[in-house]
Design a protein around this motif. Structure first.
Motif, PDB file in Angstrom:
ATOM      1  N   THR A 312      41.706  36.712  43.818  1.00 59.07           N
ATOM      2  CA  THR A 312      40.398  36.400  44.406  1.00 59.07           C
ATOM      3  C   THR A 312      40.551  35.391  45.537  1.00 59.07           C
ATOM      4  OG1 THR A 312      39.369  36.865  42.278  1.00 59.07           O
ATOM      5  CG2 THR A 312      38.040  35.651  43.871  1.00 59.07           C
ATOM      6  N   ARG A 315      41.894  37.351  48.398  1.00 54.65           N
ATOM      7  CA  ARG A 315      40.887  38.270  48.939  1.00 54.65           C
ATOM      8  C   ARG A 315      39.893  37.513  49.810  1.00 54.65           C
ATOM      9  NH1 ARG A 315      35.981  40.209  46.976  1.00 54.65           N
ATOM     10  NH2 ARG A 315      36.166  39.199  44.950  1.00 54.65           N
ATOM     11  N   ALA A 318      41.497  36.691  53.014  1.00 52.20           N
ATOM     12  CA  ALA A 318      41.616  37.880  53.867  1.00 52.20           C
ATOM     13  C   ALA A 318      40.266  38.244  54.480  1.00 52.20           C
ATOM     14  CB  ALA A 318      42.165  39.061  53.062  1.00 52.20           C
ATOM     15  N   GLU A 319      39.208  38.115  53.676  1.00 55.45           N
ATOM     16  CA  GLU A 319      37.874  38.446  54.180  1.00 55.45           C
ATOM     17  C   GLU A 319      37.451  37.504  55.295  1.00 55.45           C
ATOM     18  OE1 GLU A 319      35.359  38.441  50.758  1.00 55.45           O
ATOM     19  OE2 GLU A 319      36.331  40.236  49.961  1.00 55.45           O
TER      20      GLU A 319
END
Lengths: 409, 372
Positions: A312, A315, A318-319
């Motif tokens: 998480t 992620r 990355a987002e």
């Protein structure tokens, strides 16, 4: 420097630099402890000298705070590049002591100064933080202002060219060994609870400041009670606008959550994987499965939770397309990191049985005693930096948009 | 949301708007209420085939688009949100995976284009007992002069009454578990529908003396490898559908927390419920990371594909289990009524939980993979 291949080149250079510059005499030392100050005082001269050399080398590169501008002692690097530095230092079995040496400097005070500070303030304070030479503490909580921080009562009286501070702070990390303090003080008693607060910076070595270390359940004293009796903070050391300290501290606390969302640190709990420890203490059946099937399931839950937390965090990074910003996700990650770490320590104790309840002495291995202390120290994770429950308030209100509940003011 | 390519984003948006406009959960309710024998809405299935979703795992030279598992997972997530009933997962995900990994050139040429155009519906027939146990396969495939003779019984076969071909897990003479392609109209094969809480299509199969040719064996991998790999990938796919079911349940619940008033306040202003929502949201975020990582690991050919599939199924299972219970609890009395959709999500959630192994079974598998 955003695409992968340039980052790979950067990584190679960092790896080579660390290999050439990390003093070999520091390998295997308790580096986090040395940087923290408490066991640093007990270290021998050779280790102390090597640590100082290592600090200077990192500081010259600007790697104490790699993302800060070069003019303020940083290296002007991107977040992915800064991550590479952290990973390579970890990979080499080294440790970057600067963030630790500055107390709250690199993780919280610096980023907030970059945002709210005047040019003069930035010029005065940031370099000493980035180089690891000036340690900062934060005077936020008070005996009657914990989770409800805005109810603080330490007063700052306007004395013309300075403020005179009077009151008591608590849970001031490293106050007894810090050179500077960022303090949240009441500058207008007639304004609303959050409207009459200001954020001031003051030197700790002065007559009006007294610190008393607090001994914790784990036996160490990383926190102090800090007393201000006409302590002096210069007008030029007001950060942000007068009576707007609440916005400064909100930002500061976001940086705090961000710094508590997990990361690499030396831990006795990581000396061997939990399932290996369990095989040693609990034993396995003929199929190689742990004999305690309930423990086995709970170990896997903890492993999976750790993976879910890591995925998480990745992620969300990355987002944000490489921009590691203070985000709403910090509350989620702070709580998941806390849950994983506290459960891990509880599992380790359970696995070790009576070897997991030792306090001192030869009946217990160093590692066993270390884990017990970490288990105790870890109970603070769900309390400091906004308790577990405060994080859930933030998630429900700021992330999910549910109405305000008990917070007023 | 994982970092997506442009193509993946477009497909995901296409799926999302199509499902919300053409196939809202009301369609599933209508289908359930119609008592029709078919396992899915044939019109929706035609549209799915038309949009090319059946070809996402199929290489281009067999008529597919070869966009990979994450892409397929994104579609399954969208379909899961509205409980869309279709054989897409059983045939174009699990069936195509079995042929891709286990088929020879001739088998790929004859089966893959038919999966893509929807003329064949494949499904895996694996379970034999009430609890999924991948090591317990009693069905046998005995070598004969012409091919193999299959004997045994299967249960809980997804899309079992609609499937045209079964991918049957059976024990070979060598003691391995292999996969065999068995047409549904084979002599000696009989099937019987099962009525399950989620109103979807499941069947029991009986195989007595079913004769298949040499070409029925998917033999590209040694021993029982193919069987394990197909189940791992199937679990990762199910996790993406579970994510969709759970996320929609969360949205329904959050909406209710913001609108339902009691004691003169919206109930979301009560801290007990605010914190419960925060916990569910955190659990949802963790589940999303794990589910996306499960299918991404397949696309990347990662060494830990099997472990990641276990994590994805277990962690989304954990989220969906709590979420589906809280969906009912937070909605109170209305949540107990058949007229409201919450029950449909709860029922689907438990069926997905048991499909290809529940949370505890995947945790057990994970521990075994790590050697403890």
């Amino acid at each position: 420097m955003e695409n992968a291949s340039e980052l790979d080149v950067f990584r190679r250079d960092v790896k080579a630099w660390v290999q050439n510059n990390f003093p070999s005499s520091l390998a295997g030392q308790d580096l986090a402890g040395l940087a923290g100050g408490e066991s640093g005082a007990r270290a021998n001269d050779e280790v102390k000298t090597a640590m100082e050399t290592w600090r200077q080398r990192l500081a010259e590169k600007g790697w104490g705070a790699p993302t800060w501008p070069v003019e303020y002692g940083g290296a002007g690097l991107s977040h992915p590049e800064a991550n590479v530095i952290g990973e390579e230092i970890f990979q080499a079995g080294a440790y970057n002591p600067i963030p630790h040496m500055t107390g709250m400097g690199v993780t919280m005070v610096g980023p907030t100064l970059l945002e709210y500070g005047t040019d003069e303030q930035k010029a005065q304070h940031l370099k000493g933080i980035a180089s690891g030479e000036i340690r900062w503490c934060l005077g936020l909580s008070e005996p009657n202002a914990g989770s409800d921080l805005a109810s603080l009562s330490t007063k700052a009286e306007d004395k013309g060219d300075y403020f005179a501070l009077n009151g008591q702070k608590i849970w001031t990390s490293g106050a007894h060994i810090s050179q500077w303090c960022g303090a949240l003080v009441r500058t207008d008693s007639n304004a609303g609870k959050r409207d009459g607060i200001s954020f001031v910076m003051l030197p700790m070595q002065q007559e009006g400041v007294e610190t008393r270390p607090i001994r914790l359940i784990s036996g160490v004293s990383p926190f102090c009670e800090t007393y201000f009796s006409d302590a002096r903070a210069e007008k030029g050391d007001l950060l942000g606008n007068l009576n707007d300290g609440w916005s400064v501290v909100k930002r500061l606390l976001q940086h705090e959550r961000q710094s508590q969302t997990g990361g690499q640190g030396a831990s006795m709990l990581d000396s061997e994987p939990l399932h290996v420890k369990a095989q040693r203490f609990v034993g396995s059946d003929e199929d190689g499965a742990l004999v305690d099937k309930d423990l086995r399931q709970r170990l896997v839950r903890n492993y999976m939770d750790a993976t879910a937390h890591r995925l998480t965090a990745e992620r969300i990074t990355a987002e944000a397309a490489g921009r590691v910003e203070v985000s709403a996700a910090a509350s989620i990650l702070k709580n998941s990191n806390t849950r994983v770490a506290q459960t891990k320590a509880e599992l380790a104790l359970e696995i070790m049985g009576s070897q997991g309840i030792g306090w001192s002495g030869d009946d217990f291995a160093e590692e066993e005693l270390g884990i017990v202390r970490e288990w105790l120290a870890g109970k603070a994770m769900s309390i400091y930096g906004g308790s577990y429950e405060v994080q859930n308030n933030i998630i429900s209100k700021n992330v999910l948009g549910l109405p305000e509940t008990t917070q007023k003011g | 949301m994982a970092a997506l390519t442009e193509e993946q984003s477009i497909l995901k948006d296409q799926a999302s708007s199509w499902v919300e406009s053409q196939l809202p959960v009301q369609k599933f309710r209508d289908f359930r209420n119609s008592n029709s024998d078919g396992g899915f809405d044939p019109e929706a299935w035609s549209a799915i085939v038309e949009m090319g979703w059946t070809g996402i795992l199929v290489p281009e030279n067999y008529g597919g688009s070869d966009l990979g598992y994450l892409t397929f997972g994104l579609i399954l997530e969208q379909l899961g949100r509205q409980l869309c009933a279709s054989p897409l997962f059983a045939s174009a995900y699990v069936g195509a995976t079995a042929i891709n990994l286990g088929g020879n050139e001739e088998q790929k040429q004859s089966w893959l284009p038919k999966i893509v155009d929807g003329s064949e519906i494949l499904t895996l027939a694996v379970d034999e007992q009430s609890r999924h146990n991948r090591d317990q396969v009693q069905t046998t495939a005995t070598a004969t002069d012409q091919g193999y003779e299959l004997n045994g019984a299967k249960t809980f076969v997804l899309e079992g009454m609609s499937a045209t071909t079964f991918v049957v897990a059976a024990k070979t003479d060598a003691g391995d578990i292999a996969l065999f392609l068995v047409p549904a109209d084979s002599a000696g094969l009989s099937r019987q529908g099962m009525s399950t809480v989620d109103s979807r299509d499941y069947a029991r199969l009986t195989l007595s003396g079913v004769e298949v040719g040499q070409g029925a064996l998917l033999g590209a991998m040694q021993g029982s490898q193919l069987y394990g790999r197909v189940l791992d990938r199937a679990s990762a796919g199910i996790a993406m559908e579970m994510l969709g079911v759970g996320c929609y349940a969360f949205e329904m619940t959050l909406d209710y927390l913001k609108t339902r008033k009691q004691f003169g306040k919206v109930i979301g202003s009560f801290q007990a419920l605010g914190h419960r929502a925060a916990e569910l949201y955190s659990s949802q975020e963790m589940a999303r990371s794990c589910a996306e990582a499960g299918v991404t690991a397949i696309d990347q050919g990662a060494d830990d594909e099997a472990a990641m599939s276990a994590i994805s199924k277990a962690k989304t299972g954990e989220f969906l289990f709590d979420m589906s219970n809280q969906l009912i609890q937070i909605h109170g009395g209305i949540g107990m009524t058949d007229e409201f959709d919450a029950g449909l999500y709860l029922k689907r959630a438990r069926v997905l939980e048991t499909t290809y192994g529940n949370q505890a079974q995947h945790r057990d598998r994970y521990a075994s993979l790590l050697g403890f």
